[in-house]
Design a protein around this motif. Sequence first.
Motif, short mmCIF file in Angstrom:
data_model
loop_
_atom_site.label_atom_id
_atom_site.label_comp_id
_atom_site.label_asym_id
_atom_site.label_seq_id
_atom_site.Cartn_x
_atom_site.Cartn_y
_atom_site.Cartn_z
N ALA A 27 0.83 -1.22 0.00
CA ALA A 27 0.00 0.00 0.00
C ALA A 27 0.85 1.26 0.00
O ALA A 27 1.99 1.27 0.50
N ILE A 28 0.31 2.33 -0.58
CA ILE A 28 0.86 3.67 -0.39
C ILE A 28 0.21 4.20 0.88
O ILE A 28 -0.98 4.52 0.90
N SER A 299 -16.44 4.00 3.50
CA SER A 299 -15.01 3.88 3.81
C SER A 299 -14.14 4.68 2.86
O SER A 299 -12.97 4.95 3.14
N GLN A 300 -14.71 5.10 1.71
CA GLN A 300 -13.92 5.86 0.73
C GLN A 300 -13.60 7.27 1.21
O GLN A 300 -12.84 8.00 0.55
N HIS A 301 -14.15 7.67 2.36
CA HIS A 301 -13.91 9.02 2.88
C HIS A 301 -13.05 9.04 4.13
O HIS A 301 -12.85 10.11 4.72
N VAL A 302 -12.49 7.91 4.54
CA VAL A 302 -11.78 7.85 5.81
C VAL A 302 -10.32 7.47 5.61
O VAL A 302 -9.97 6.79 4.64
N GLY A 303 -9.47 7.96 6.50
CA GLY A 303 -8.06 7.63 6.48
C GLY A 303 -7.46 7.82 7.86
O GLY A 303 -8.18 7.85 8.86
N TYR A 363 -12.61 -5.51 6.52
CA TYR A 363 -12.51 -4.68 5.32
C TYR A 363 -11.83 -5.47 4.20
O TYR A 363 -10.95 -6.30 4.44
N ASN A 364 -12.25 -5.20 2.97
CA ASN A 364 -11.61 -5.89 1.85
C ASN A 364 -10.36 -5.13 1.40
O ASN A 364 -10.07 -4.04 1.89
N GLY A 365 -9.63 -5.70 0.46
CA GLY A 365 -8.37 -5.12 0.04
C GLY A 365 -8.50 -3.72 -0.50
O GLY A 365 -7.70 -2.82 -0.17
N GLU A 366 -9.50 -3.50 -1.34
CA GLU A 366 -9.70 -2.17 -1.93
C GLU A 366 -9.98 -1.13 -0.86
O GLU A 366 -9.45 -0.01 -0.90
N GLN A 367 -10.80 -1.49 0.12
CA GLN A 367 -11.12 -0.56 1.20
C GLN A 367 -9.88 -0.25 2.04
O GLN A 367 -9.64 0.90 2.42
N GLY A 370 -7.55 2.04 0.33
CA GLY A 370 -8.11 3.39 0.37
C GLY A 370 -7.89 4.06 1.71
O GLY A 370 -7.44 5.20 1.79
N ILE A 371 -8.18 3.35 2.79
CA ILE A 371 -8.05 3.92 4.13
C ILE A 371 -6.59 4.23 4.45
O ILE A 371 -6.28 5.26 5.06
N LEU A 372 -5.69 3.36 4.03
CA LEU A 372 -4.28 3.56 4.32
C LEU A 372 -3.67 4.74 3.56
O LEU A 372 -2.65 5.28 3.98
#
Length: 385
Positions: A27-28, A299-303, A363-367, A370-372
């Motif tokens: 992940a980035i 989850s697309q809005h959290v980090g 959470y799945n990989g895509e999520q 995204g969070i990371l």
Amino acid sequence: MLDIFGDFPFSLDPEQERWAQRLHREAIIVDTTHQGPCGKRAFTDEMTNTLKTQHAEHRDSSRALAEAWTMPHRLALKGVFPEFEQTWRDSGLTVINQELWGTDSKSALASFSFLQKQFDSFPWLQKILLADDFSKVKMNGLLGSFISSQSPDAIGRDLNQLDVYHDMGMRMLQLTYNFVNYIGGGCLDRTDCGVTSFGKSFIDRMNGIGMIVDISHCGRSTTVDACKTSSMPVAASHTGCYSLYEAPRNKTDDELKYIADTGGYIGIYCLPNFLTTVSQPTVEHVLDHIDYVSSLVGSQHVGIGSDFPFSAPDEWGHARLAEHLHSLGFSPEDGFATSRPVRGFDDYRDFPNITRGLVSRGYNGEQIYGILGGNFIRVFRQACG
């Protein structure tokens, strides 16, 4: 005995552990409010004694904190502190923010020059200016940082200074820090005026030049106003959920929805003071806030905007921190004077626990990607180019 990091007991099976390791490696990973990379364990007795001697001479808590937070950087610039780069790499973080400190043009310039010296001196460090830089840093085995600030005070009412700051590399700026200013209201003020007429012009200029609007310390009306005013996604670089812990620094459901409606970003902090009422907070409480935002707005809005742990020796550092933060409006009840570690996240080398915890929460990989970091990179791309 050596410290072991990233081993919080999530009860993952071996396959889940391997998957979490791979996700963390690939992940980035971005921290949008970073206080490291070195925490309390980096400070030797000699370093701590130097800080104590300096403080005894000037008795200025804010200066003492700045001296503590910048000491690992300054030693690394002298080539005598390899722990600076190594701790960062051991955390798995790809990109962090680095904060500009300054209440006037003179101190802001000094802070800018200190940050630029690091970009010029460390061959492994790259300044992040565009969204594509995140992936380039990862691909080339480098580390990256972007410049941000939690205060616009040094700018005053001169909008042209925003362009100067952008030219020097700033890509995210917080509108207010706790109290009212020319732009809007703060989260610790008795009343909240919302975004002022000047504040609207300020946000418009930020949108126009490519700088992310950060509303982390804004009051509730100002947060909502900023979301309505901005033509670009808005970020709360470091915050929590008011529904889980009723602190004025945490965002209500209404505010979280407005941020998400801009296409924005909500960075959850790891500050024990604003996560929970329990006496021993853990990384699970950080994950609770991530879960809450994910359920509320997606989850697309959290980090992650960790804002913790602080880069200062523990007992001495918390005393100076409390004095500094009390001068900025926080109260003794916020508990900054007491060392209160987050079990599973009291060192940046514990960052793998965030990834492992997301796996444990289903959470799945895509999520998780995204969070990371991916969710913030999306906002960065839209706002900064």
